[in-house]
Design a protein around this motif. Structure first.
Motif, PDB file in Angstrom:
ATOM      1  N   MET A 107     -16.876   6.404  -5.204  1.00  0.00           N
ATOM      2  CA  MET A 107     -16.275   5.690  -4.083  1.00  0.00           C
ATOM      3  C   MET A 107     -14.901   5.130  -4.458  1.00  0.00           C
ATOM      4  O   MET A 107     -13.979   5.145  -3.630  1.00  0.00           O
ATOM      5  CB  MET A 107     -17.222   4.608  -3.589  1.00  0.00           C
ATOM      6  CG  MET A 107     -18.486   5.221  -2.985  1.00  0.00           C
ATOM      7  SD  MET A 107     -19.747   4.039  -2.534  1.00  0.00           S
ATOM      8  CE  MET A 107     -19.012   3.308  -1.083  1.00  0.00           C
ATOM      9  N   THR A 108     -14.745   4.674  -5.678  1.00  0.00           N
ATOM     10  CA  THR A 108     -13.440   4.215  -6.153  1.00  0.00           C
ATOM     11  C   THR A 108     -12.437   5.360  -6.123  1.00  0.00           C
ATOM     12  O   THR A 108     -11.289   5.193  -5.697  1.00  0.00           O
ATOM     13  CB  THR A 108     -13.550   3.634  -7.573  1.00  0.00           C
ATOM     14  OG1 THR A 108     -14.406   2.499  -7.539  1.00  0.00           O
ATOM     15  CG2 THR A 108     -12.196   3.250  -8.135  1.00  0.00           C
ATOM     16  N   LEU A 109     -12.870   6.535  -6.565  1.00  0.00           N
ATOM     17  CA  LEU A 109     -12.007   7.711  -6.550  1.00  0.00           C
ATOM     18  C   LEU A 109     -11.602   8.074  -5.124  1.00  0.00           C
ATOM     19  O   LEU A 109     -10.447   8.430  -4.863  1.00  0.00           O
ATOM     20  CB  LEU A 109     -12.723   8.878  -7.230  1.00  0.00           C
ATOM     21  CG  LEU A 109     -11.899  10.119  -7.517  1.00  0.00           C
ATOM     22  CD1 LEU A 109     -10.779   9.815  -8.506  1.00  0.00           C
ATOM     23  CD2 LEU A 109     -12.795  11.224  -8.059  1.00  0.00           C
ATOM     24  N   MET A 110     -12.525   7.944  -4.189  1.00  0.00           N
ATOM     25  CA  MET A 110     -12.214   8.213  -2.787  1.00  0.00           C
ATOM     26  C   MET A 110     -11.166   7.224  -2.269  1.00  0.00           C
ATOM     27  O   MET A 110     -10.227   7.616  -1.556  1.00  0.00           O
ATOM     28  CB  MET A 110     -13.491   8.126  -1.949  1.00  0.00           C
ATOM     29  CG  MET A 110     -14.475   9.243  -2.241  1.00  0.00           C
ATOM     30  SD  MET A 110     -16.148   8.953  -1.610  1.00  0.00           S
ATOM     31  CE  MET A 110     -15.878   8.738   0.132  1.00  0.00           C
TER      32      MET A 110
ATOM     33  N   ALA B   4     -15.420   0.629   5.721  1.00  0.00           N
ATOM     34  CA  ALA B   4     -16.775   1.154   5.673  1.00  0.00           C
ATOM     35  C   ALA B   4     -16.796   2.507   4.966  1.00  0.00           C
ATOM     36  O   ALA B   4     -15.812   3.238   4.974  1.00  0.00           O
ATOM     37  CB  ALA B   4     -17.341   1.311   7.085  1.00  0.00           C
ATOM     38  N   PHE B   5     -17.912   2.801   4.354  1.00  0.00           N
ATOM     39  CA  PHE B   5     -18.163   4.106   3.747  1.00  0.00           C
ATOM     40  C   PHE B   5     -19.479   4.630   4.312  1.00  0.00           C
ATOM     41  O   PHE B   5     -20.444   3.887   4.432  1.00  0.00           O
ATOM     42  CB  PHE B   5     -18.364   3.989   2.230  1.00  0.00           C
ATOM     43  CG  PHE B   5     -17.119   4.032   1.411  1.00  0.00           C
ATOM     44  CD1 PHE B   5     -16.535   5.243   1.066  1.00  0.00           C
ATOM     45  CD2 PHE B   5     -16.549   2.870   0.934  1.00  0.00           C
ATOM     46  CE1 PHE B   5     -15.410   5.292   0.292  1.00  0.00           C
ATOM     47  CE2 PHE B   5     -15.404   2.903   0.162  1.00  0.00           C
ATOM     48  CZ  PHE B   5     -14.830   4.130  -0.161  1.00  0.00           C
TER      49      PHE B   5
END
Length: 71
Positions: free
Chosen positions: A40-43, A65-66
């Motif tokens: 998620m950090t990479l995204m 939001a994810f």
């Protein structure tokens, strides 16, 4: 720059799976695999790198939001 001019842009971010970004290091699992939190950090890094050049100087964007499945 109007928002319409950036619709459809795409970007990317790269990383390597190392001990520091595994599920073990994140305390989210018992295997030395890429952690969901690292993914998620990479995204987020990809999103910021892609959108930032199109924003007015001194502004930023934030994620709210994810919806993710990390299988």
């Amino acid at each position: 720059m109007p928002l319409e001019s950036v619709v459809g842009i795409s970007g990317h971010a790269d990383t390597l799976v190392v001990n520091q970004n595994t599920a073990i290091a994140a305390s989210s699992g018992a295997l030395p695999v890429f952690s969901t939190s690292a993914m998620m950090t990479l995204m987020e890094q990809a999103a910021v790198a892609t959108v930032s050049p199109h924003l007015p100087l001194g502004t930023t964007t934030v994620g709210t939001a994810f919806t993710v499945r990390h299988l």
